[in-house]
Write a protein that holds these residues in place. Sequence first.
Motif, PDB file in Angstrom:
ATOM      1  N   ILE A  93       0.838  -1.208   0.000  1.00  0.00           N
ATOM      2  CA  ILE A  93       0.000   0.000   0.000  1.00  0.00           C
ATOM      3  C   ILE A  93       0.868   1.252   0.000  1.00  0.00           C
ATOM      4  CG2 ILE A  93      -1.647   1.334   1.387  1.00  0.00           C
ATOM      5  CD1 ILE A  93      -2.929  -1.309   2.207  1.00  0.00           C
ATOM      6  N   LEU A  94       1.890   1.260   0.838  1.00  0.00           N
ATOM      7  CA  LEU A  94       2.768   2.432   0.919  1.00  0.00           C
ATOM      8  C   LEU A  94       3.476   2.691  -0.406  1.00  0.00           C
ATOM      9  CD1 LEU A  94       4.323   1.938   4.489  1.00  0.00           C
ATOM     10  CD2 LEU A  94       2.438   3.454   3.821  1.00  0.00           C
ATOM     11  N   GLU A  95       3.918   1.625  -1.043  1.00  0.00           N
ATOM     12  CA  GLU A  95       4.602   1.779  -2.338  1.00  0.00           C
ATOM     13  C   GLU A  95       3.629   2.258  -3.412  1.00  0.00           C
ATOM     14  OE1 GLU A  95       7.437   1.681  -5.410  1.00  0.00           O
ATOM     15  OE2 GLU A  95       7.649   1.778  -3.227  1.00  0.00           O
ATOM     16  N   ALA A  96       2.424   1.714  -3.406  1.00  0.00           N
ATOM     17  CA  ALA A  96       1.417   2.123  -4.398  1.00  0.00           C
ATOM     18  C   ALA A  96       1.021   3.586  -4.204  1.00  0.00           C
ATOM     19  CB  ALA A  96       0.192   1.222  -4.296  1.00  0.00           C
ATOM     20  N   LYS A  97       0.908   4.010  -2.935  1.00  0.00           N
ATOM     21  CA  LYS A  97       0.604   5.420  -2.651  1.00  0.00           C
ATOM     22  C   LYS A  97       1.727   6.312  -3.207  1.00  0.00           C
ATOM     23  CE  LYS A  97      -2.343   5.343   1.487  1.00  0.00           C
ATOM     24  NZ  LYS A  97      -2.377   5.611   2.947  1.00  0.00           N
ATOM     25  N   LYS A  98       2.949   5.883  -2.968  1.00  0.00           N
ATOM     26  CA  LYS A  98       4.120   6.649  -3.410  1.00  0.00           C
ATOM     27  C   LYS A  98       4.128   6.804  -4.933  1.00  0.00           C
ATOM     28  CE  LYS A  98       8.887   5.678  -3.207  1.00  0.00           C
ATOM     29  NZ  LYS A  98       9.941   4.920  -2.526  1.00  0.00           N
ATOM     30  N   ARG A  99       3.714   5.737  -5.616  1.00  0.00           N
ATOM     31  CA  ARG A  99       3.694   5.750  -7.076  1.00  0.00           C
ATOM     32  C   ARG A  99       2.400   6.335  -7.643  1.00  0.00           C
ATOM     33  NH1 ARG A  99       5.127  -0.381  -8.346  1.00  0.00           N
ATOM     34  NH2 ARG A  99       4.252   0.196 -10.381  1.00  0.00           N
ATOM     35  N   GLY A 100       1.426   6.638  -6.756  1.00  0.00           N
ATOM     36  CA  GLY A 100       0.163   7.227  -7.203  1.00  0.00           C
ATOM     37  C   GLY A 100      -0.711   6.270  -7.984  1.00  0.00           C
ATOM     38  N   ILE A 101      -0.641   4.974  -7.631  1.00  0.00           N
ATOM     39  CA  ILE A 101      -1.413   3.965  -8.382  1.00  0.00           C
ATOM     40  C   ILE A 101      -2.395   3.208  -7.491  1.00  0.00           C
ATOM     41  CG2 ILE A 101       0.404   3.667 -10.128  1.00  0.00           C
ATOM     42  CD1 ILE A 101       1.148   1.015  -8.639  1.00  0.00           C
ATOM     43  N   LEU A 102      -2.667   3.720  -6.295  1.00  0.00           N
ATOM     44  CA  LEU A 102      -3.549   3.031  -5.349  1.00  0.00           C
ATOM     45  C   LEU A 102      -4.989   3.505  -5.520  1.00  0.00           C
ATOM     46  CD1 LEU A 102      -3.646   1.127  -2.794  1.00  0.00           C
ATOM     47  CD2 LEU A 102      -3.574   3.229  -1.434  1.00  0.00           C
ATOM     48  N   MET A 103      -5.921   2.551  -5.580  1.00  0.00           N
ATOM     49  CA  MET A 103      -7.342   2.894  -5.557  1.00  0.00           C
ATOM     50  C   MET A 103      -8.152   1.722  -5.009  1.00  0.00           C
ATOM     51  SD  MET A 103      -8.453   2.899  -9.635  1.00  0.00           S
ATOM     52  CE  MET A 103      -7.403   4.277 -10.024  1.00  0.00           C
ATOM     53  N   THR A 104      -9.329   2.027  -4.438  1.00  0.00           N
ATOM     54  CA  THR A 104     -10.218   0.961  -3.970  1.00  0.00           C
ATOM     55  C   THR A 104     -10.872   0.309  -5.189  1.00  0.00           C
ATOM     56  OG1 THR A 104     -12.188   2.385  -3.821  1.00  0.00           O
ATOM     57  CG2 THR A 104     -10.733   2.282  -1.877  1.00  0.00           C
ATOM     58  N   TRP A 105     -11.447  -0.878  -4.962  1.00  0.00           N
ATOM     59  CA  TRP A 105     -12.086  -1.537  -6.108  1.00  0.00           C
ATOM     60  C   TRP A 105     -13.310  -0.759  -6.574  1.00  0.00           C
ATOM     61  CZ3 TRP A 105     -17.100  -3.076  -5.680  1.00  0.00           C
ATOM     62  CH2 TRP A 105     -17.597  -3.470  -4.437  1.00  0.00           C
ATOM     63  N   GLN A 106     -13.934   0.009  -5.659  1.00  0.00           N
ATOM     64  CA  GLN A 106     -15.066   0.843  -6.074  1.00  0.00           C
ATOM     65  C   GLN A 106     -14.592   1.977  -6.992  1.00  0.00           C
ATOM     66  OE1 GLN A 106     -14.456  -0.082  -2.899  1.00  0.00           O
ATOM     67  NE2 GLN A 106     -16.328  -0.881  -1.965  1.00  0.00           N
ATOM     68  N   GLU A 107     -13.443   2.580  -6.652  1.00  0.00           N
ATOM     69  CA  GLU A 107     -12.887   3.635  -7.512  1.00  0.00           C
ATOM     70  C   GLU A 107     -12.507   3.077  -8.876  1.00  0.00           C
ATOM     71  OE1 GLU A 107     -10.473   6.779  -4.846  1.00  0.00           O
ATOM     72  OE2 GLU A 107      -9.870   4.709  -4.480  1.00  0.00           O
ATOM     73  N   PHE A 108     -11.903   1.899  -8.868  1.00  0.00           N
ATOM     74  CA  PHE A 108     -11.504   1.268 -10.129  1.00  0.00           C
ATOM     75  C   PHE A 108     -12.725   0.951 -10.985  1.00  0.00           C
ATOM     76  CE2 PHE A 108     -10.810  -2.596 -12.606  1.00  0.00           C
ATOM     77  CZ  PHE A 108      -9.738  -2.196 -13.398  1.00  0.00           C
ATOM     78  N   SER A 109     -13.758   0.394 -10.350  1.00  0.00           N
ATOM     79  CA  SER A 109     -14.979   0.060 -11.080  1.00  0.00           C
ATOM     80  C   SER A 109     -15.584   1.296 -11.730  1.00  0.00           C
ATOM     81  CB  SER A 109     -16.000  -0.586 -10.135  1.00  0.00           C
ATOM     82  OG  SER A 109     -17.227  -0.823 -10.810  1.00  0.00           O
TER      83      SER A 109
END
Length: 476
Positions: free
Chosen positions: A84-100
């Motif tokens: 999660i921390l790495e994904a936040k750093k790379r700006g690629i984190l989202m919940t499955w609802q956001e992705f949907s």
Amino acid sequence: MESKMKVHFMGICGSGAAPIAIIAKNNGFDVSGCDLSTSGYYKDALIENNIEIFTGHDLSHIKDIDILVISPAILDVSPNHSEILEAKKRGILMTWQEFSAKYIQNEKFVISIAGTHGKSTTTVLMGLVLENGGLDPTVEAGTTFKNWAVGYRIGNSNYFICEADEFNNNFLNYSPSIAIINNVEMDHPEFFKDITEVKDSFKNFIKKLNDPKILIVNEDSNAIGEILYDLKDWLNKEGVKVIGYYIDNKIKFPFHMEYKAELNSNTPEYSSFKVVNGNNEYTFKLGLIGKHNVQNSLGVLITALELGVSIDSIKNSFENFKGIGRRLELIADIDDIKIFDDFAHHPTAVATTLDSIKLSYPEKKIFAIFEPHQLSRVKLFFNEFATALRKADRVIITKPFLGREASKNIEPVNLDMLCNKIDVNKSEYIENSNEICNKILNEVKSGDIIIVFGAGESYKLSRKIIDVLKEKTMFK
């Protein structure tokens, strides 16, 4: 191209993430996932769709991916996990609802089903009605449905049907063309401070409506009436087509259209009811029991009519719909002892289920085995749970399922006191599942009904009870 994006789902075997992962795979995304436990009921479907699943979580999983998709619950349980921390750093984190919302629902005609209760049942029934009506929808629901073997359906049309969950304001990611709100009550005390916050969240959801902006609501829910009054000017200004339905409680509101239902009969197999809309009158049989399921079906009926599905097709779908997994699901009948598995974990849902069973199975002894779901909910609704469970003839309360509160060090609830509040002569708190099974084995008789309530791991207990009852009948 977006269709070639690599997407990794953290917690992929969950009932929310798994359907979206599979739908994404079928939409051309390169999908992988990981989970602490890969034994969930979606595992086979994920493998059948050629989705690689890793056991456990590891930073290496997201080395070459474009998006890390997670369940919102993970932010409560493991907010500082390295992935999660790495994904936040790379700006690629989202919940499955956001992705949907961003990648699956984009440019679709979205039908979202919201409300404190009944979302999964309504979503699947909506999918079935539109499927049988020839509209070929894609459906996402956090459950299982025997006709589809899973809780999703891959369609080829522009219609997308989904649950819209208020927890964490998840549904504010969506912009539905049609929104159904089954009911609104206080719930999720770990997120919402009070009913005012809940209503505000639903108001914001309504304001996300997209063209043609159709809002279908249950007038029997008091909080929905309050929400409509507060939004009256906005709804009028935005040209939202508001359609109401009710059984008991007609609201004074300028609806575009209204549907009134009258219950005719309840049997163990179905509910019969009449629906009146202006000069039109229809009679239906629904393959489910309980007033709440009739209410759920009314939102489906109205949506289907708005989309041009024939009344005969709707009637046929209603009559042949036998429900979904873990919603008053009859999972065994052993020596005329019926065992139901039910997802109810809110006092209103528990009370409604017990009322429905008593109406369809009068004079039967009812055993209620209740797994509390999150301590904050038990504390908030302590008296309401006691009142609801008092409707059963025999009550056993199990060890609570803590879920996303497991790491929050919430002060325990005295469940012996809850038993006393229910009725000390018919209620007791038992943590050990073997002891619960022995109690049931010694007390239950032919003709009795057992309902195992819970949204956590109670389904395991229901299967264990089935095993011991089967073993007993073998040695008769």
